[in-house]
Design a protein around this motif. Sequence first.
Motif, PDB file in Angstrom:
ATOM      1  N   ASP A  64      -2.237  -2.668  -3.838  1.00  0.00           N
ATOM      2  CA  ASP A  64      -3.624  -2.504  -3.212  1.00  0.00           C
ATOM      3  C   ASP A  64      -3.681  -1.055  -2.351  1.00  0.00           C
ATOM      4  OD1 ASP A  64      -6.158  -2.422  -2.413  1.00  0.00           O
ATOM      5  OD2 ASP A  64      -6.249  -4.167  -1.101  1.00  0.00           O
ATOM      6  N   GLU A  65      -3.732  -0.103  -3.002  1.00  0.00           N
ATOM      7  CA  GLU A  65      -3.568   1.244  -2.279  1.00  0.00           C
ATOM      8  C   GLU A  65      -4.682   1.426  -1.210  1.00  0.00           C
ATOM      9  OE1 GLU A  65      -2.392   5.010  -3.945  1.00  0.00           O
ATOM     10  OE2 GLU A  65      -2.272   3.805  -6.090  1.00  0.00           O
ATOM     11  N   ASP A  66      -5.999   0.908  -1.584  1.00  0.00           N
ATOM     12  CA  ASP A  66      -7.040   1.203  -0.809  1.00  0.00           C
ATOM     13  C   ASP A  66      -6.629   0.510   0.797  1.00  0.00           C
ATOM     14  OD1 ASP A  66      -8.363   2.535  -2.688  1.00  0.00           O
ATOM     15  OD2 ASP A  66      -9.403   0.439  -3.163  1.00  0.00           O
ATOM     16  N   GLY A  67      -6.120  -0.604   0.803  1.00  0.00           N
ATOM     17  CA  GLY A  67      -5.746  -1.021   2.212  1.00  0.00           C
ATOM     18  C   GLY A  67      -4.331  -0.901   2.677  1.00  0.00           C
ATOM     19  N   ALA A  68      -3.632   0.276   1.863  1.00  0.00           N
ATOM     20  CA  ALA A  68      -2.315   0.493   2.114  1.00  0.00           C
ATOM     21  C   ALA A  68      -2.280   1.047   3.579  1.00  0.00           C
ATOM     22  CB  ALA A  68      -1.560   1.362   1.148  1.00  0.00           C
ATOM     23  N   THR A  69      -0.826   1.206   4.186  1.00  0.00           N
ATOM     24  CA  THR A  69      -0.864   2.156   5.112  1.00  0.00           C
ATOM     25  C   THR A  69       0.501   2.925   4.829  1.00  0.00           C
ATOM     26  OG1 THR A  69      -1.529   0.521   6.963  1.00  0.00           O
ATOM     27  CG2 THR A  69      -0.032   2.140   7.642  1.00  0.00           C
ATOM     28  N   ILE A  70       0.298   4.061   4.753  1.00  0.00           N
ATOM     29  CA  ILE A  70       1.379   5.221   4.644  1.00  0.00           C
ATOM     30  C   ILE A  70       1.597   5.951   5.751  1.00  0.00           C
ATOM     31  CG2 ILE A  70       2.170   6.748   2.886  1.00  0.00           C
ATOM     32  CD1 ILE A  70       0.416   5.718   0.753  1.00  0.00           C
ATOM     33  N   ALA A  71       2.754   5.586   6.557  1.00  0.00           N
ATOM     34  CA  ALA A  71       3.052   6.395   7.653  1.00  0.00           C
ATOM     35  C   ALA A  71       4.200   7.175   7.429  1.00  0.00           C
ATOM     36  CB  ALA A  71       3.448   5.404   8.775  1.00  0.00           C
ATOM     37  N   VAL A  72       4.093   8.332   8.084  1.00  0.00           N
ATOM     38  CA  VAL A  72       5.163   9.322   8.267  1.00  0.00           C
ATOM     39  C   VAL A  72       5.960   9.141   9.081  1.00  0.00           C
ATOM     40  CG1 VAL A  72       5.756  11.998   8.448  1.00  0.00           C
ATOM     41  CG2 VAL A  72       3.655  11.166   7.166  1.00  0.00           C
ATOM     42  N   SER A  73       7.373   9.330   9.005  1.00  0.00           N
ATOM     43  CA  SER A  73       8.320   8.699   9.994  1.00  0.00           C
ATOM     44  C   SER A  73       9.164   9.832  10.252  1.00  0.00           C
ATOM     45  CB  SER A  73       8.971   7.336   9.350  1.00  0.00           C
ATOM     46  OG  SER A  73       9.987   7.092  10.339  1.00  0.00           O
TER      47      SER A  73
END
Length: 121
Positions: A64-73
């Motif tokens: 589920d990409e709509d609720g995904a968290t993609i964080a830059v680290s």
Amino acid sequence: MIRFVPTALLAFALIASGAQAQTAGPTSGAQAEKPASPAVALCKNAALSTLSAREPEIKDIYVDEDGATIAVSETKVEDTPVTRIIIAEAYLRTDRSDKPRRFLCLLGENDKVLLTFFTAR
């Protein structure tokens, strides 16, 4: 009352143009699938290859990409850089008939998948 007419015409024009925009395009009724972000697609493919090697009945994963968290680290695990962290809901059956699972993926340099992990909720 004269001021009401231009406002009513403007409102009608906006409503009419919105209705036209909703009906434009394919008329099959099926929604077009949103293309996966490259990072999520990399993680999904890595997880799928690992899972299908152990459980051949798993043919695809729904993330589920709509609720995904993609964080830059900008962190490291020992000497290995971690550039992105992805957390999302995932289903091991694409029809979502199974229970949702928490999906975690770590990406390193050059978009190398370092870790994929599923947990039951």
